[in-house]
Design a protein around this motif. Structure first.
Motif, PDB file in Angstrom:
ATOM      1  N   ASP A 162       0.843  -1.198   0.000  1.00  0.00           N
ATOM      2  CA  ASP A 162       0.000   0.000   0.000  1.00  0.00           C
ATOM      3  C   ASP A 162       0.879   1.248   0.000  1.00  0.00           C
ATOM      4  O   ASP A 162       0.879   2.037   0.938  1.00  0.00           O
ATOM      5  CB  ASP A 162      -0.920  -0.029   1.237  1.00  0.00           C
ATOM      6  CG  ASP A 162      -1.936   1.102   1.232  1.00  0.00           C
ATOM      7  OD1 ASP A 162      -2.069   1.789   0.203  1.00  0.00           O
ATOM      8  OD2 ASP A 162      -2.598   1.293   2.279  1.00  0.00           O
ATOM      9  N   PRO A 163       1.631   1.440  -1.109  1.00  0.00           N
ATOM     10  CA  PRO A 163       2.596   2.545  -1.138  1.00  0.00           C
ATOM     11  C   PRO A 163       1.960   3.923  -1.055  1.00  0.00           C
ATOM     12  O   PRO A 163       2.576   4.869  -0.556  1.00  0.00           O
ATOM     13  CB  PRO A 163       3.327   2.351  -2.470  1.00  0.00           C
ATOM     14  CG  PRO A 163       2.395   1.545  -3.313  1.00  0.00           C
ATOM     15  CD  PRO A 163       1.676   0.647  -2.360  1.00  0.00           C
ATOM     16  N   ASP A 164       0.719   4.076  -1.530  1.00  0.00           N
ATOM     17  CA  ASP A 164       0.071   5.384  -1.474  1.00  0.00           C
ATOM     18  C   ASP A 164      -0.205   5.792  -0.030  1.00  0.00           C
ATOM     19  O   ASP A 164       0.041   6.933   0.369  1.00  0.00           O
ATOM     20  CB  ASP A 164      -1.220   5.369  -2.283  1.00  0.00           C
ATOM     21  CG  ASP A 164      -0.971   5.124  -3.770  1.00  0.00           C
ATOM     22  OD1 ASP A 164       0.090   5.548  -4.262  1.00  0.00           O
ATOM     23  OD2 ASP A 164      -1.813   4.491  -4.426  1.00  0.00           O
ATOM     24  N   GLN A 219      -7.240  -2.997  -0.129  1.00  0.00           N
ATOM     25  CA  GLN A 219      -6.867  -3.046   1.281  1.00  0.00           C
ATOM     26  C   GLN A 219      -8.065  -3.032   2.235  1.00  0.00           C
ATOM     27  O   GLN A 219      -7.904  -3.267   3.430  1.00  0.00           O
ATOM     28  CB  GLN A 219      -5.904  -1.906   1.630  1.00  0.00           C
ATOM     29  CG  GLN A 219      -4.579  -1.954   0.875  1.00  0.00           C
ATOM     30  CD  GLN A 219      -3.827  -3.274   1.038  1.00  0.00           C
ATOM     31  OE1 GLN A 219      -3.894  -3.920   2.084  1.00  0.00           O
ATOM     32  NE2 GLN A 219      -3.112  -3.674   0.007  1.00  0.00           N
ATOM     33  N   PHE A 220      -9.273  -2.812   1.719  1.00  0.00           N
ATOM     34  CA  PHE A 220     -10.444  -2.977   2.581  1.00  0.00           C
ATOM     35  C   PHE A 220     -10.544  -4.412   3.089  1.00  0.00           C
ATOM     36  O   PHE A 220     -11.247  -4.678   4.068  1.00  0.00           O
ATOM     37  CB  PHE A 220     -11.732  -2.615   1.835  1.00  0.00           C
ATOM     38  CG  PHE A 220     -11.994  -1.134   1.718  1.00  0.00           C
ATOM     39  CD1 PHE A 220     -12.075  -0.323   2.849  1.00  0.00           C
ATOM     40  CD2 PHE A 220     -12.186  -0.539   0.476  1.00  0.00           C
ATOM     41  CE1 PHE A 220     -12.335   1.046   2.746  1.00  0.00           C
ATOM     42  CE2 PHE A 220     -12.452   0.822   0.360  1.00  0.00           C
ATOM     43  CZ  PHE A 220     -12.523   1.613   1.500  1.00  0.00           C
ATOM     44  N   VAL A 261     -13.996  -5.499  -8.900  1.00  0.00           N
ATOM     45  CA  VAL A 261     -12.559  -5.776  -8.974  1.00  0.00           C
ATOM     46  C   VAL A 261     -11.896  -5.097  -7.772  1.00  0.00           C
ATOM     47  O   VAL A 261     -12.157  -3.927  -7.495  1.00  0.00           O
ATOM     48  CB  VAL A 261     -11.963  -5.205 -10.277  1.00  0.00           C
ATOM     49  CG1 VAL A 261     -10.461  -5.451 -10.340  1.00  0.00           C
ATOM     50  CG2 VAL A 261     -12.664  -5.795 -11.489  1.00  0.00           C
ATOM     51  N   THR A 262     -11.055  -5.835  -7.051  1.00  0.00           N
ATOM     52  CA  THR A 262     -10.277  -5.165  -6.004  1.00  0.00           C
ATOM     53  C   THR A 262      -8.963  -4.687  -6.613  1.00  0.00           C
ATOM     54  O   THR A 262      -8.318  -5.406  -7.363  1.00  0.00           O
ATOM     55  CB  THR A 262     -10.016  -6.077  -4.786  1.00  0.00           C
ATOM     56  OG1 THR A 262      -9.102  -7.121  -5.135  1.00  0.00           O
ATOM     57  CG2 THR A 262     -11.309  -6.670  -4.257  1.00  0.00           C
ATOM     58  N   GLY A 263      -8.595  -3.449  -6.290  1.00  0.00           N
ATOM     59  CA  GLY A 263      -7.423  -2.848  -6.920  1.00  0.00           C
ATOM     60  C   GLY A 263      -6.564  -2.082  -5.944  1.00  0.00           C
ATOM     61  O   GLY A 263      -6.946  -1.823  -4.804  1.00  0.00           O
ATOM     62  N   GLY A 264      -5.393  -1.712  -6.406  1.00  0.00           N
ATOM     63  CA  GLY A 264      -4.462  -0.950  -5.590  1.00  0.00           C
ATOM     64  C   GLY A 264      -3.255  -0.576  -6.427  1.00  0.00           C
ATOM     65  O   GLY A 264      -3.211  -0.823  -7.630  1.00  0.00           O
TER      66      GLY A 264
END
Length: 358
Positions: free
Chosen positions: A60-62, A303-304, A247-250
């Protein structure tokens, strides 16, 4: 400084563990445990952290960048490998003289197989298990209470839990009163869609699969994937003909640079995310399915699945699945209030995107 007290707690693995509280020196067995710690002590989230696993900056770089800008001391913290991959450094851990090592429940088997828990016990370092990933709906609340007890932040833990439960109720009371089983849309959750060329990872009856059910959907993988995580074939997806795809994204540049994954998260470029989401509709597994035809094709922050803010994801899912029932529900406002009341960093939009033109 508070007077230390020795207490015996029951951790999420059901183990009795004796710990000196309030904990002043903790090692985080996963960096993303800071999601929980930050909600309990938002002004000083790293005050009791003397070392942590090195996953947060990659997974989770953001969020990591925003925490680092606000709390630059995190950059100097010693980092560890994982218990599951056998790279945890017991000698480094001992040198930091921690009061406790916090471990995620999914690492328990590997921890015990490698005898890390025995080695740490011999050094007088207790291991406490928490969980907000394997069974977040069951274990996040007791994990928050446990950390509140360890840190001497019981009131903060209860305030967060009350907020979480009240926000969940805004969905559950409507679904229970208004939605019959035959009104639940068929939903496919595409776990980290575009992360690899293979399609498609998904969730069984747990985690995001359970979020879908609570939000008034019917998870197509519920009876196919027996555990929390697994895979569906393109044929299974086409046969199920989902009416909604999530869609889960990151931001996974650290793992798959310039990948086809959908980059949602704090401060995300939503135009770019929407274009990448659109591209995922062209995969073989999406051929002819209703969700593509109607535009009920969405992306939400991955990340949820791994933090105590899951109630915001459930609100957004409910709004997608049953827009008429939830016209007054504003997940964006919920996320903003969550940040303002409980979290160490300021809110920035970007956590979800949709192809629905409504």
């Amino acid at each position: 400084m508070a007077q230390a007290e020795e207490i015996t707690i029951t951790d999420i693995a059901g183990r009795q563990v004796t710990v000196d509280v309030p904990v002043e020196r903790a090692i985080l067995g996963e960096g993303r445990q800071i999601y929980l710690l930050g909600a309990l002590q938002p002004n000083t989230p790293f005050a009791s952290v003397v070392g942590w696993r090195d996953d947060f900056s990659q997974a989770d770089p953001d969020s990591y960048a925003r925490y680092a800008a606000e709390f630059p001391e995190l950059e100097a913290l010693p980092t560890f490998g994982g218990f599951k991959d056998g790279t945890f450094d017991v000698e480094l851990a001992a040198s930091l003289q921690p009061d406790v090592v916090l471990m995620n429940l999914e690492a328990r088997a590997a921890t015990e197989d490698a005898a890390y828990d025995d080695k740490l016990a011999e050094l007088g370092i207790p291991v406490v298990y928490v969980d907000f990933r394997e069974d977040p709906l069951e274990n996040t609340t007791p994990s928050m209470r446990l950390l509140g007890q360890l840190l001497g932040k019981e009131e903060a833990a209860e305030a967060f839990i009350e907020f979480s439960e009240s926000q969940m109720a805004r969905v559950t009371r409507v679904i229970e009163a208004e939605v019959e089983d035959h009104e639940r849309p068929r939903v496919f959750v595409d776990r980290a869609g575009g992360y690899s060329e293979e399609c498609c990872m998904s969730f069984g009856p747990g985690n995001f699969g359970e979020y879908v059910e609570i939000a008034g959907g019917s998870n197509i993988a519920r009876d196919i994937i027996p555990a929390t995580f697994g895979t569906l074939s393109p044929e299974q997806i086409i046969t199920a003909n989902p009416e909604q795809v999530v869609v889960t994204g990151g931001n996974w540049d650290a793992y798959v640079p310039n990948g086809a994954w959908v980059g949602v998260g704090p401060g995300a470029d939503l135009d770019r995310a929407r274009a990448k989401l659109e591209a995922l509709t062209g995969r073989t597994a999406m051929t002819g399915i209703e969700a593509v035809e109607t535009g009920n094709f969405h992306a939400i922050w991955h990340q949820f699945y791994n933090n105590p803010y899951y109630f915001v994801a459930i609100q957004q899912l409910a709004k997608w699945f049953h827009p008429v029932l939830f016209t007054d529900l504003d997940p964006e406002a919920t996320m903003q209030e969550l940040h303002e009341r409980f979290l160490p960093v300021a809110y920035e939009p970007g956590y979800w995107v949709t192809l629905d033109e409504r």
